[in-house]
Design a protein around this motif. Structure first.
Motif, PDB file in Angstrom:
ATOM      1  N   THR A  45     -15.563  54.134 -34.022  1.00  0.00           N
ATOM      2  CA  THR A  45     -14.962  55.070 -33.072  1.00  0.00           C
ATOM      3  C   THR A  45     -14.244  54.319 -31.957  1.00  0.00           C
ATOM      4  OG1 THR A  45     -17.300  55.370 -32.595  1.00  0.00           O
ATOM      5  CG2 THR A  45     -16.055  57.328 -33.119  1.00  0.00           C
ATOM      6  N   PRO A  47     -11.541  52.548 -29.645  1.00  0.00           N
ATOM      7  CA  PRO A  47     -10.186  53.020 -29.363  1.00  0.00           C
ATOM      8  C   PRO A  47      -9.087  52.399 -30.240  1.00  0.00           C
ATOM      9  CG  PRO A  47     -11.349  52.622 -27.309  1.00  0.00           C
ATOM     10  CD  PRO A  47     -12.261  52.192 -28.408  1.00  0.00           C
ATOM     11  N   HIS A 240     -29.406  50.835 -30.309  1.00  0.00           N
ATOM     12  CA  HIS A 240     -29.302  49.630 -31.128  1.00  0.00           C
ATOM     13  C   HIS A 240     -30.637  48.877 -31.145  1.00  0.00           C
ATOM     14  CE1 HIS A 240     -25.153  50.495 -29.783  1.00  0.00           C
ATOM     15  NE2 HIS A 240     -24.821  50.064 -30.983  1.00  0.00           N
TER      16      HIS A 240
HETATM   17  C1  7PM Z   1     -16.584  52.100 -29.348  1.00  0.00           C
HETATM   18  C2  7PM Z   1     -16.638  53.344 -28.756  1.00  0.00           C
HETATM   19  C3  7PM Z   1     -17.645  51.609 -30.055  1.00  0.00           C
HETATM   20  C4  7PM Z   1     -17.784  54.098 -28.873  1.00  0.00           C
HETATM   21  C5  7PM Z   1     -18.792  52.356 -30.162  1.00  0.00           C
HETATM   22  C6  7PM Z   1     -18.845  53.603 -29.569  1.00  0.00           C
HETATM   23  C7  7PM Z   1     -22.340  58.144 -30.000  1.00  0.00           C
HETATM   24  C8  7PM Z   1     -22.201  58.471 -31.341  1.00  0.00           C
HETATM   25  C9  7PM Z   1     -21.151  56.617 -30.938  1.00  0.00           C
HETATM   26  C10 7PM Z   1     -23.051  59.016 -29.134  1.00  0.00           C
HETATM   27  C11 7PM Z   1     -23.424  60.391 -31.054  1.00  0.00           C
HETATM   28  C12 7PM Z   1     -21.283  53.582 -29.387  1.00  0.00           C
HETATM   29  C13 7PM Z   1     -20.073  54.431 -29.647  1.00  0.00           C
HETATM   30  N1  7PM Z   1     -21.685  56.975 -29.766  1.00  0.00           N
HETATM   31  N2  7PM Z   1     -22.749  59.578 -31.875  1.00  0.00           N
HETATM   32  N3  7PM Z   1     -21.472  57.508 -31.908  1.00  0.00           N
HETATM   33  N4  7PM Z   1     -23.573  60.134 -29.720  1.00  0.00           N
HETATM   34  N5  7PM Z   1     -23.963  61.517 -31.538  1.00  0.00           N
HETATM   35  O1  7PM Z   1     -21.331  53.020 -28.266  1.00  0.00           O
HETATM   36  O2  7PM Z   1     -23.184  58.829 -27.924  1.00  0.00           O
HETATM   37  O3  7PM Z   1     -22.163  53.447 -30.224  1.00  0.00           O
HETATM   38  S1  7PM Z   1     -20.161  55.237 -31.208  1.00  0.00           S
END
Ligand code: 7PM
Length: 259
Positions: A45, A47, A240
């Motif tokens: 996810t 950017p 994590h």
């Molecule tokens: C870049 C941007 C890398 C965001 C990783 C991330 C969530 C999720 C993610 C959350 C739910 C991260 C995020 N975050 N699904 N998937 N809730 N339901 O930091 O907050 O892991 S990806």
């Protein structure tokens, strides 16, 4: 909920067999350390991440889901927004759909209804490419809450009942530090929707901003944030660092009389 990213860049080697075997081992290890759900994701996810076809996403997640399921009964969540990935994952034993687009992509709502598994509806302002450009709300808590009202209604309209819905304010998804802090402080207000609350704070930049620490230095901040989310009403925390978070939550549970 333990995070399992299966993107070729998330493992040092890159050979397919190694990637799959390493991912399965990591999932089983997280389950062993106290995760009751493994969140399997095949598309980043981030950017600037390159978009992935559903064929490619399926080829990443399915062997891993198969492998976990053949060795463990741990609940598996599929982190995707694509209907055909949802189907392929649930057919192999995934138990929950985690969609950062809250089933708003074409066909996702109907597919989730057909598959009949629980869903996590996450709030995001804009999309992963643009969300951090200029997050803007009159009242972030109210706006996220009305989003849940709307998406829960959309789910109910296709037969996804409220007992199958989990809500998530989407920390860091189109939010400034102040927005994220308001959401964490007021998390308990979302209980009015009558759904379990999921919170993903692990290693996020809001923690980095507060502590002025790089991503690999955010363990204590992440554990603290997860504990706070649970105290404020979260039923599931996406993390994590499973072992460390499990310790913190065991202390919380003991204080709540569950020792
Ligand atoms: C870049 C941007 C890398 C965001 C990783 C991330 C969530 C999720 C993610 C959350 C739910 C991260 C995020 N975050 N699904 N998937 N809730 N339901 O930091 O907050 O892991 S990806």
């Amino acid at each position: 909920m333990g995070v399992l990213n299966i993107t070729p860049d998330s493992f040092s080697d890159g050979g397919r067999f190694t990637v799959v075997e390493t991912a399965i081992e990591q999932a089983l290890s997280m389950a062993d350390l106290g995760a009751s759900i493994i969140d399997v994701g095949g598309e980043s996810t981030r950017p600037n991440a390159t978009p992935v076809s559903s064929k490619e996403e399926i080829s990443r997640v399915v062997p891993v889901i198969k492998g976990i399921r053949s060795k463990s009964n741990v609940a598996i969540s599929i982190d995707t927004s694509k209907p055909d990935v949802m189907k392929a994952a649930v057919d192999e034993g995934a138990n929950l759909i985690n969609d950062v687009y809250a089933l708003q992509r074409p066909g996702a709502l109907e597919m989730a209804a057909t598959l009949g598994v629980p869903v996590c509806l996450m709030h995001m302002q804009a999309n992963p490419k643009t969300m951090q450009d200029s997050p803007n709300y009159l009242n972030v808590v109210d706006e996220v809450s009305s989003f849940f009202t709307q998406r829960i209604a959309a789910c109910e309209a296709v037969g996804i009942t409220r007992d199958k819905i989990i809500i998530d304010p989407g920390f860091g998804f189109g939010k400034t530090l102040q927005h994220n802090l308001s959401l964490l402080a007021k998390l308990a207000l979302f209980k009015r929707h009558g759904c379990p609350i999921l919170a993903g704070l692990s290693r996020k930049s809001m923690i980095g901003e507060i502590l002025n620490k790089r991503v690999e230095e955010r363990l204590f901040g992440s554990v603290s944030a997860a504990l706070l989310a649970v105290i404020n009403g979260a039923s599931i925390v996406r993390v994590h660092d499973v072992a460390e978070t499990a310790d913190a939550l065991k202390i919380h549970n003991a204080v709540q009389g569950n020792y």
